[in-house]
Motif scaffolding. Structure first.
Motif, short mmCIF file in Angstrom:
data_model
loop_
_atom_site.label_atom_id
_atom_site.label_comp_id
_atom_site.label_asym_id
_atom_site.label_seq_id
_atom_site.Cartn_x
_atom_site.Cartn_y
_atom_site.Cartn_z
N ALA A 166 0.90 -1.22 0.01
CA ALA A 166 -0.09 -0.12 -0.18
C ALA A 166 0.79 1.35 -0.23
CB ALA A 166 -0.96 -0.14 1.26
N ALA A 169 2.15 1.72 -3.44
CA ALA A 169 1.05 2.46 -4.37
C ALA A 169 0.84 3.77 -4.07
CB ALA A 169 -0.32 1.45 -3.88
N PHE A 180 -5.35 0.11 -5.56
CA PHE A 180 -4.87 -1.04 -4.68
C PHE A 180 -6.23 -2.10 -4.71
CE2 PHE A 180 -4.32 -3.02 -0.55
CZ PHE A 180 -2.99 -3.29 -0.88
#
Length: 376
Positions: A166, A169, A180
Motif C-alpha cells: 500500500a 501504491a 490497490f
C-alpha cells in the motif's frame, strides 16, 4: 417505429466487436503473458518449465480448461512467475500485454499485479513498478493505448506485506498507479485482515478494488465494501445471494468487474447459462466485461463480449452500454474520464456506421444508452 429502427442494427460479429472501443479493467499481468514469451524467457533465464512445447505448456497451466477450484487455477501462476523475476521480463510482458490489448481496440487498460511476487531474485519493489510502467509507456507511444497499474496485496500473505505494498501504491500515485487490490485465495482469508493497508490507501485518496464474491459468499463482498471501502468489486458472482447488498451496490453505483470465462474456469459458476452477468446488467448494476488472465483463460475482451452475446443473450445495444459502463468505471480523474467518454461514444457510433448502421436508437435500450453516455 422502434421495431423498424431496431432492424437497422448490424449483426453482432467478431469483426464488429473487435472494432468497438473497449476497456480491460481486471487484467493480471502474471496471468496474461504470451505463451511463446514464457517459453522464450525460460530459455533465456535457464528456468525449467513443466513442458517445453507450446501445447505441453498450455496443458500444464490449465490454459482454457475448467479447474477443480480457484486454488487449483492459481497454481498456473507458479509457472509464469518463475520467468517474471527480472526487469527485462517485466518490461517485455507489460509491453506485449498492452500491444495485444491495443490490437483488439482496447482503448483503456488497467494492469494489476503484486510486486512482492517478483522479488525472488532480489529485485526492489520500485524497480518492478518502474519496469512495468516503462513497458506500458512504450506500448502507448507505439499504439496510443491508455493504461495504468493497480498494485495487489495478497489475501493469504502476512497483512504487513500488504501495508508495504500500500505504501508503494501511495508513492506511485499520479505516476501510473491508480489503485490497490486484494487478490489471491479468498476463502479463509478475509479482507478485514488487511484493513490497515486499505486504510492507508483510503487516507491517501487512492482507488480500491477488491476480489470478492468469487470463491466465497456475499459476506466477502460486504466486507470489501463496508470494512475496506472498495470502489469496485472484482468478480462478485455471488452477490446475487444477498438482495439487500445487491441493491446497496446498485444504489451506490459500485461497479462489478466481471470475467465470465474465468469464472467458469475456476468453478465460481457452473457454466455460462448460470452466470449472473446478464441478471446484474438487466437489474441496473454497473458492470464491465474483462479478461482476468488472457493466457491462463485463453481469452480476450472481444471473446468475452461474444460470450455475453452468444451465451447470455446480450444484444448489440446491451454490448454498447456495457462498453460505456467500462469506461465509466475506470480509475481515472473525472475530467479525463469525461473527455474519454465523449470520444468513445463518438467512436461507437462511427464503428456501427462502418458496419452498416447508426448508433443504437431503439426502445428501452436506447434510453439506457443515452443515460450511460452522460457524465461519468
Amino acid at each position: 417505429m422502434a421495431q423498424a429502427a431496431a432492424t437497422t442494427l448490424p449483426q453482432v460479429t467478431e469483426a464488429l466487436v473487435r472494432d468497438l472501443p473497449k476497456t480491460d479493467l481486471h487484467c493480471h499481468l502474471d496471468g496474461s503473458v504470451r505463451l511463446a514469451t514464457v517459453l522464450d524467457l525460460a530459455a533465456q533465464q535457464g528456468v525449467r518449465l513443466p513442458a517445453e512445447t507450446p501445447e505441453g505448456l498450455a496443458k500444464a497451466i490449465h490454459m482454457g480448461e475448467v479447474c477443480a477450484s480457484l486454488e487449483d487455477y492459481l497454481t498456473a501462476f507458479d509457472v509464469t512467475l518463475a520467468v517474471l523475476q527480472t526487469e527485462e521480463a517485466l518490461y517485455r510482458t507489460a509491453y506485449e500485454l498492452a500491444l495485444d490489448a491495443a490490437a483488439e481496440n482496447v482503448r483503456y487498460l488497467e494492469v494489476r499485479y503484486s510486486p512482492v511476487l517478483h522479488t525472488r531474485k532480489g529485485l526492489k519493489p520500485t524497480s518492478i513498478v518502474d519496469a512495468v510502467l516503462a513497458g506500458l509507456r512504450a506500448a502507448r507511444r507505439e499504439t496510443g493505448i491508455e493504461s495504468n497499474v493497480i498494485i495487489c496485496g495478497i489475501r493469504h500473505i502476512d497483512p504487513m506485506t500488504s501495508v508495504r505494498l500500500a505504501e508503494l501504491a501511495v508513492a506511485y500515485k499520479g505516476k501510473g498507479v491508480v489503485g490497490f487490490d486484494l487478490a489471491g485465495a479468498e476463502e479463509g482469508h478475509p479482507a478485514r485482515r488487511h484493513r490497515d493497508a486499505v486504510q492507508l490507501i483510503l487516507d491517501n485518496n487512492v482507488n480500491v478494488t477488491i476480489h470478492a464474491g468469487e470463491a466465497f459468499g456475499p459476506e466477502s463482498i460486504a466486507q470489501a465494501v463496508h470494512w475496506c471501502g472498495a470502489h469496485r468489486i472484482g468478480h462478485g458472482v455471488r452477490l446475487r445471494e444477498n438482495g439487500d447488498l445487491l441493491n446497496y451496490l446498485n444504489d451506490h453505483r459500485i461497479p462489478l468487474e466481471m470475467c465470465p470465462s474465468s469464472n467458469v474456469q475456476t468453478g465460481s459458476v457452473q457454466g455460462f447459462a448460470s452466470h449472473p452477468l446478464k441478471f446484474y446488467f438487466d437489474f441496473g448494476l454497473r458492470v464491465s466485461v474483462n479478461t482476468d488472465n488472457r493466457l491462463i483463460t485463453d481469452t480476450t475482451v472481444t471473446k468475452e463480449l461474444l460470450v455475453a452475446h452468444r451465451e447470455m443473450g446480450f444484444t448489440l445495444e446491451d454490448l454498447c452500454t456495457v462498453l460505456v459502463q467500462g469506461f465509466k468505471s475506470a480509475f481515472l480523474p473525472f475530467r479525463d474520464k469525461q473527455e474519454l467518454l465523449r470520444r468513445v461514444n463518438l467512436e461507437i457510433a462511427q464503428v456501427l456506421a462502418r458496419h452498416g448502421a447508426p448508433a443504437p436508437v431503439a426502445g428501452d435500450g436506447a434510453a439506457r444508452a443515452a443515460v450511460e453516455a452522460g457524465t461519468p
